[in-house]
Design a protein around this motif. Sequence first.
Motif, PDB file in Angstrom:
ATOM      1  N   ASN A   1     -38.033 -17.300 -62.087  1.00 55.02           N
ATOM      2  CA  ASN A   1     -38.224 -18.261 -61.008  1.00 55.02           C
ATOM      3  C   ASN A   1     -37.190 -17.964 -59.929  1.00 55.02           C
ATOM      4  OD1 ASN A   1     -37.447 -20.866 -59.529  1.00 55.02           O
ATOM      5  ND2 ASN A   1     -39.304 -21.535 -60.589  1.00 55.02           N
ATOM      6  N   PRO A   2     -37.599 -17.800 -58.658  1.00 54.90           N
ATOM      7  CA  PRO A   2     -36.647 -17.405 -57.618  1.00 54.90           C
ATOM      8  C   PRO A   2     -35.517 -18.408 -57.414  1.00 54.90           C
ATOM      9  CG  PRO A   2     -38.737 -18.094 -56.645  1.00 54.90           C
ATOM     10  CD  PRO A   2     -38.975 -17.955 -58.111  1.00 54.90           C
ATOM     11  N   ALA A   3     -35.824 -19.697 -57.533  1.00 61.80           N
ATOM     12  CA  ALA A   3     -34.765 -20.697 -57.368  1.00 61.80           C
ATOM     13  C   ALA A   3     -33.792 -20.663 -58.547  1.00 61.80           C
ATOM     14  CB  ALA A   3     -35.386 -22.080 -57.235  1.00 61.80           C
ATOM     15  N   ALA A   4     -34.335 -20.515 -59.765  1.00 65.30           N
ATOM     16  CA  ALA A   4     -33.498 -20.456 -60.957  1.00 65.30           C
ATOM     17  C   ALA A   4     -32.561 -19.263 -60.937  1.00 65.30           C
ATOM     18  CB  ALA A   4     -34.376 -20.408 -62.208  1.00 65.30           C
ATOM     19  N   GLU A   5     -32.992 -18.200 -60.273  1.00 64.48           N
ATOM     20  CA  GLU A   5     -32.171 -16.991 -60.205  1.00 64.48           C
ATOM     21  C   GLU A   5     -31.213 -17.009 -59.024  1.00 64.48           C
ATOM     22  OE1 GLU A   5     -35.147 -13.967 -60.142  1.00 64.48           O
ATOM     23  OE2 GLU A   5     -35.573 -14.112 -62.291  1.00 64.48           O
ATOM     24  N   THR A   6     -31.297 -18.067 -58.200  1.00 65.13           N
ATOM     25  CA  THR A   6     -30.469 -18.144 -56.990  1.00 65.13           C
ATOM     26  C   THR A   6     -29.310 -19.122 -57.113  1.00 65.13           C
ATOM     27  OG1 THR A   6     -32.360 -17.578 -55.592  1.00 65.13           O
ATOM     28  CG2 THR A   6     -30.506 -18.670 -54.516  1.00 65.13           C
ATOM     29  N   TRP A   7     -29.582 -20.317 -57.645  1.00 69.09           N
ATOM     30  CA  TRP A   7     -28.554 -21.358 -57.589  1.00 69.09           C
ATOM     31  C   TRP A   7     -27.309 -21.080 -58.413  1.00 69.09           C
ATOM     32  CZ3 TRP A   7     -26.479 -24.026 -61.605  1.00 69.09           C
ATOM     33  CH2 TRP A   7     -27.199 -24.143 -62.798  1.00 69.09           C
ATOM     34  N   PRO A   8     -27.382 -20.410 -59.582  1.00 72.91           N
ATOM     35  CA  PRO A   8     -26.152 -20.252 -60.362  1.00 72.91           C
ATOM     36  C   PRO A   8     -25.033 -19.523 -59.625  1.00 72.91           C
ATOM     37  CG  PRO A   8     -28.063 -19.873 -61.760  1.00 72.91           C
ATOM     38  CD  PRO A   8     -28.570 -19.930 -60.349  1.00 72.91           C
ATOM     39  N   ALA A   9     -25.352 -18.443 -58.922  1.00 68.66           N
ATOM     40  CA  ALA A   9     -24.315 -17.707 -58.205  1.00 68.66           C
ATOM     41  C   ALA A   9     -23.717 -18.540 -57.073  1.00 68.66           C
ATOM     42  CB  ALA A   9     -24.877 -16.403 -57.653  1.00 68.66           C
ATOM     43  N   LEU A  10     -24.567 -19.295 -56.374  1.00 64.53           N
ATOM     44  CA  LEU A  10     -24.075 -20.158 -55.298  1.00 64.53           C
ATOM     45  C   LEU A  10     -23.178 -21.264 -55.853  1.00 64.53           C
ATOM     46  CD1 LEU A  10     -27.403 -20.522 -53.290  1.00 64.53           C
ATOM     47  CD2 LEU A  10     -25.397 -19.181 -52.616  1.00 64.53           C
ATOM     48  N   CYS A  11     -23.582 -21.839 -56.971  1.00 65.22           N
ATOM     49  CA  CYS A  11     -22.797 -22.890 -57.605  1.00 65.22           C
ATOM     50  C   CYS A  11     -21.467 -22.342 -58.116  1.00 65.22           C
ATOM     51  CB  CYS A  11     -23.596 -23.503 -58.751  1.00 65.22           C
ATOM     52  SG  CYS A  11     -22.794 -24.881 -59.575  1.00 65.22           S
TER      53      CYS A  11
END
Length: 283
Positions: free
Chosen positions: A258-268
């Motif tokens: 999922n593109p969102a699932a693969e994006t938020w952890p690094a930003l967080c």
Amino acid sequence: MKSIFFTLLLTSFSCFAQQDIIQLWPESAPGQSEPKLPALVSKNNSGGVTRLSKVTDPSLTIYQPDEAVKNGAAIIICPGGGYNILAVDKEGYEIGEWLSQLGYTAFVLQYRVPKNKLGALQDAQRALRTVRSMSERFNIDKVGIMGFSAGGSLSARAATRYSETLYPATDEIDEISARPDFSILIYPAYLDQGNDKSLTPELKITQQTPPMFLFVATDDSFANSSLVMASALQKSKSPYELHITPSGGHGYGMRSGNPAAETWPALCQKWLSKEILKVSPGN
């Protein structure tokens, strides 16, 4: 301080290693008449998700980092599920494993469900106080709260209603502050239940509101919750960071594909390092 009712139990879910558990309430939880029993696991495991359909004995499952990476911060994780169930692995245990690998002492909160919003907030307050009471045991100096969907709603409520007395004190733990040092809301829900989808009235934003990280996808049916929360934080000059990604929907945790699932952890992770741990880039 009296003995902190720290009961070590062993449990195993799916592929997760055995973890220590803290029972939050020495007796029955506030306002609860039925006996405390082990959480009921739903027969519905669609999407490869373990769902707890009834919780009467609120608890914290501990994920401790290796001493070599431990950073002195703790994060309480609130799984989502519409206040009806808890998606306890996808939005709980998997997140705890990830955070512990980054050096955070993680605690997955099993709060009361179904349909017990007040009980859930009481459990969140008690969890914050309990973890803070064990700061020396775990060598932590900051305690934050993090949630997904309804768990994001719960985290927002805990971050804005920490000064309210919501249950009678049971012991010295309840004399400790319930204010989280920071909060993380990943695709939060139910924050826009005011008039014309404005901020939910129970959420009182002030300059004392803890720093907040928000992440949502534009195609999430609950996306407005993040927008109205960010707007309220902006007006009160409270520190926050909002990220909006084009697609991903809702309820993805951090599972691959999922593109969102693969994006938020690094930003967080970057936000936590900079804003909470105060680590300068390059260090």
